[in-house]
Design a protein around this motif. Structure first.
Motif, PDB file in Angstrom:
ATOM      1  N   LEU A 277      15.895  56.408  82.239  1.00 43.09           N
ATOM      2  CA  LEU A 277      15.267  55.110  82.021  1.00 43.09           C
ATOM      3  C   LEU A 277      15.182  54.774  80.540  1.00 43.09           C
ATOM      4  N   GLN A 278      14.648  55.684  79.756  1.00 40.70           N
ATOM      5  CA  GLN A 278      14.436  55.401  78.337  1.00 40.70           C
ATOM      6  C   GLN A 278      15.747  55.223  77.586  1.00 40.70           C
ATOM      7  N   SER A 279      16.756  56.010  77.939  1.00 47.01           N
ATOM      8  CA  SER A 279      18.032  55.901  77.235  1.00 47.01           C
ATOM      9  C   SER A 279      18.740  54.590  77.557  1.00 47.01           C
ATOM     10  N   LEU A 280      18.651  54.136  78.794  1.00 48.39           N
ATOM     11  CA  LEU A 280      19.292  52.868  79.172  1.00 48.39           C
ATOM     12  C   LEU A 280      18.488  51.655  78.711  1.00 48.39           C
ATOM     13  N   ARG A 281      17.194  51.668  78.964  1.00 43.58           N
ATOM     14  CA  ARG A 281      16.358  50.491  78.679  1.00 43.58           C
ATOM     15  C   ARG A 281      15.972  50.397  77.209  1.00 43.58           C
ATOM     16  N   ASP A 282      15.490  51.500  76.636  1.00 37.03           N
ATOM     17  CA  ASP A 282      14.942  51.456  75.278  1.00 37.03           C
ATOM     18  C   ASP A 282      16.022  51.610  74.204  1.00 37.03           C
ATOM     19  N   LYS A 283      16.943  52.542  74.413  1.00 37.70           N
ATOM     20  CA  LYS A 283      18.005  52.753  73.434  1.00 37.70           C
ATOM     21  C   LYS A 283      19.206  51.860  73.702  1.00 37.70           C
ATOM     22  N   GLY A 284      19.585  51.728  74.963  1.00 33.74           N
ATOM     23  CA  GLY A 284      20.758  50.929  75.309  1.00 33.74           C
ATOM     24  C   GLY A 284      20.485  49.444  75.451  1.00 33.74           C
ATOM     25  N   LYS A 285      19.201  49.059  75.605  1.00 37.22           N
ATOM     26  CA  LYS A 285      18.817  47.643  75.782  1.00 37.22           C
ATOM     27  C   LYS A 285      19.564  46.997  76.948  1.00 37.22           C
TER      28      LYS A 285
ATOM     29  N   LYS B  76      20.915  45.074  80.145  1.00 32.75           N
ATOM     30  CA  LYS B  76      20.647  43.744  80.698  1.00 32.75           C
ATOM     31  C   LYS B  76      21.469  43.555  81.968  1.00 32.75           C
ATOM     32  N   SER B  77      20.986  42.693  82.818  1.00 31.31           N
ATOM     33  CA  SER B  77      21.695  42.372  84.054  1.00 31.31           C
ATOM     34  C   SER B  77      23.088  41.832  83.748  1.00 31.31           C
ATOM     35  N   GLY B  78      24.067  42.269  84.520  1.00 33.99           N
ATOM     36  CA  GLY B  78      25.424  41.803  84.354  1.00 33.99           C
ATOM     37  C   GLY B  78      26.262  42.608  83.388  1.00 33.99           C
ATOM     38  N   GLN B  79      25.651  43.507  82.632  1.00 36.29           N
ATOM     39  CA  GLN B  79      26.416  44.314  81.693  1.00 36.29           C
ATOM     40  C   GLN B  79      27.242  45.381  82.420  1.00 36.29           C
ATOM     41  N   LYS B  80      28.291  45.815  81.733  1.00 43.41           N
ATOM     42  CA  LYS B  80      29.114  46.904  82.239  1.00 43.41           C
ATOM     43  C   LYS B  80      28.641  48.209  81.597  1.00 43.41           C
TER      44      LYS B  80
ATOM     45  N   ALA C 124      20.515  57.922  86.338  1.00 44.57           N
ATOM     46  CA  ALA C 124      21.011  56.844  85.484  1.00 44.57           C
ATOM     47  C   ALA C 124      21.844  55.840  86.281  1.00 44.57           C
ATOM     48  N   VAL C 125      22.679  56.327  87.189  1.00 46.26           N
ATOM     49  CA  VAL C 125      23.475  55.424  88.028  1.00 46.26           C
ATOM     50  C   VAL C 125      22.559  54.458  88.769  1.00 46.26           C
ATOM     51  N   GLN C 126      21.517  55.006  89.396  1.00 45.60           N
ATOM     52  CA  GLN C 126      20.630  54.180  90.221  1.00 45.60           C
ATOM     53  C   GLN C 126      19.758  53.253  89.377  1.00 45.60           C
ATOM     54  N   ILE C 127      19.280  53.744  88.250  1.00 41.99           N
ATOM     55  CA  ILE C 127      18.434  52.911  87.390  1.00 41.99           C
ATOM     56  C   ILE C 127      19.244  51.768  86.782  1.00 41.99           C
ATOM     57  N   ALA C 128      20.471  52.054  86.361  1.00 43.37           N
ATOM     58  CA  ALA C 128      21.324  50.993  85.827  1.00 43.37           C
ATOM     59  C   ALA C 128      21.584  49.918  86.885  1.00 43.37           C
ATOM     60  N   LYS C 129      21.793  50.340  88.133  1.00 39.83           N
ATOM     61  CA  LYS C 129      21.974  49.376  89.218  1.00 39.83           C
ATOM     62  C   LYS C 129      20.709  48.549  89.433  1.00 39.83           C
ATOM     63  N   SER C 130      19.542  49.174  89.309  1.00 38.43           N
ATOM     64  CA  SER C 130      18.287  48.441  89.509  1.00 38.43           C
ATOM     65  C   SER C 130      18.083  47.360  88.464  1.00 38.43           C
ATOM     66  N   PHE C 131      18.716  47.516  87.291  1.00 41.40           N
ATOM     67  CA  PHE C 131      18.656  46.500  86.237  1.00 41.40           C
ATOM     68  C   PHE C 131      19.741  45.442  86.401  1.00 41.40           C
TER      69      PHE C 131
ATOM     70  N   ASP D 138      29.603  47.725  77.840  1.00 41.10           N
ATOM     71  CA  ASP D 138      28.486  47.313  76.990  1.00 41.10           C
ATOM     72  C   ASP D 138      27.602  48.500  76.615  1.00 41.10           C
ATOM     73  N   ILE D 139      27.481  49.457  77.531  1.00 41.01           N
ATOM     74  CA  ILE D 139      26.715  50.681  77.279  1.00 41.01           C
ATOM     75  C   ILE D 139      27.518  51.856  77.813  1.00 41.01           C
ATOM     76  N   ILE D 140      27.633  52.896  77.010  1.00 39.51           N
ATOM     77  CA  ILE D 140      28.159  54.173  77.493  1.00 39.51           C
ATOM     78  C   ILE D 140      27.056  55.206  77.329  1.00 39.51           C
ATOM     79  N   LEU D 141      26.675  55.815  78.426  1.00 40.62           N
ATOM     80  CA  LEU D 141      25.667  56.868  78.423  1.00 40.62           C
ATOM     81  C   LEU D 141      26.385  58.194  78.631  1.00 40.62           C
ATOM     82  N   ALA D 142      26.346  59.050  77.613  1.00 40.16           N
ATOM     83  CA  ALA D 142      27.017  60.345  77.677  1.00 40.16           C
ATOM     84  C   ALA D 142      26.003  61.413  78.057  1.00 40.16           C
ATOM     85  N   VAL D 143      26.106  61.882  79.291  1.00 40.12           N
ATOM     86  CA  VAL D 143      25.161  62.875  79.807  1.00 40.12           C
ATOM     87  C   VAL D 143      25.773  64.262  79.811  1.00 40.12           C
TER      88      VAL D 143
END
Length: 322
Positions: free
Chosen positions: A138-146, A148-152, A166-173, A213-218
């Motif tokens: 959540l924090q990495s996508l929302r707070d660091k990645g900012k 938004k709906s519609g982003q890739k 992260a997959v599910q949280i990104a979908k929820s946004f 728009d965002i790449i999350l490297a886990v």
């Protein structure tokens, strides 16, 4: 009570399963009977004392926190006189990594701001799998990645604990999610809602000309220059795990590369946060988020759980039952 004890840094072989004194809560603490806990990367750092810089927080020559374990779920046994939000019998879950660890035990004393009421629609075992990994996602996508709906959004290493959340949280946004994993994990990732799935054994996502728009490297590894080349203008690369080389590049080269152009690249470290855990609980109760659990181990089997975790192929989370 029974607990896992770590009196020195080392391999899982140094862990002891033994009887220790029951903890007694002070006036600001909650006593929890722990039903389940789970493993995260932070547990491995605390066990081994590596990387060495972590010892400045965990103890320079030996562990400051002798009972490991961060994520827990359980039931409130008693509360201190100043505790306002919990009472005996409450079903709770939380992250103890910010208040002394101690989750691999039958009981723990915890500040109330480290706990949240357990989601009503999942088990104790499922709840224990959530706090640290889901908060990191959540924090990495929302707070660091900012986000938004519609982003890739692309998630590299999507099948582990943080990745599956992260997959599910990104979908929820409202994002379009591309998940990168190995062949054996494709079905799991599709089942939790990824729009696109890339099998890294067959395709290198940094060479397919797709931009994100965002790449999350886990997990996994790609040169930071390759990550940058896969970002849209104003895109963000956030490193939350992976190889030592990936960490070094994100911490050292990331800020330098971010100084030129509009793409931002860097690392992120999760912070325990009660408000964020409430947000996550609400997603779970709304049916938008579910933990994926790979294996269950008894508390006496924690050394084996660490050995399996070290192999680096966990599908979702490893849960410890009490």
């Amino acid at each position: 009570m029974k607990a896992i004890i770590s009196n020195k840094y080392g391999s899982p072989d140094i862990l002891e399963f033994k009887e220790v004194k029951n903890p007694i809560p002070d006036e600001n603490q909650v006593l929890i009977k722990i039903y389940a806990a789970s493993l995260n990367y932070g547990n491995l750092v605390l066990l081994k004392g590596e990387p060495f810089l972590a010892r400045f927080a965990f103890g320079l020559f030996k562990p400051k926190y002798i009972i490991p374990g961060g994520d827990i779920s359980g039931k409130v046994e008693s509360v201190g006189k100043n505790v306002k939000h919990f009472k005996p019998g409450d079903e709770v879950f939380g992250d103890l990594s910010g208040c002394g660890w101690g989750g691999f035990a039958e009981y723990a004393t915890v500040p109330e701001n480290s706990l949240v009421m357990k989601p009503s629609n999942i088990s104790y075992e499922e709840a224990a799998a959530v706090p640290m990994a889901a908060t990191t996602a959540l924090q990495s996508l929302r707070d660091k990645g900012k986000i938004k709906s519609g982003q890739k959004v692309l998630i590299n290493g999507a099948s582990g604990g943080v990745g599956t959340f992260a997959v599910q949280i990104a979908k929820s946004f409202g994002a379009e999610v591309t998940a990168v994993c190995s062949t054996r994990n494709l079905d799991i990732i599709k089942s939790i809602g990824a729009d696109n799935v890339i099998d890294y054994t067959k395709e290198n996502f940094t060479k397919n000309n797709e931009l994100y728009d965002i790449i999350l490297a886990v997990n996994g590894y790609q040169p930071i220059s390759a990550y940058k080349g896969s970002l849209n203008q104003n895109g963000k690369y956030v490193m939350v795990g992976g190889s030592g080389a990936q960490l070094t590049q994100a911490m050292i080269l990331g800020p330098l590369l971010s100084m030129t152009g509009s793409k931002k690249l860097g690392s992120f470290l999760q912070r325990p946060n009660q408000t964020d855990l409430i947000f996550i609980r609400d997603l779970i109760e709304a049916g938008q988020l579910k933990p994926i659990i790979d294996k269950y181990y008894k508390m006496s089997e924690v050394p084996n759980a660490f050995r399996y975790f070290e192999e680096g192929h966990t599908q979702g989370k490893i849960v410890i039952t009490m």
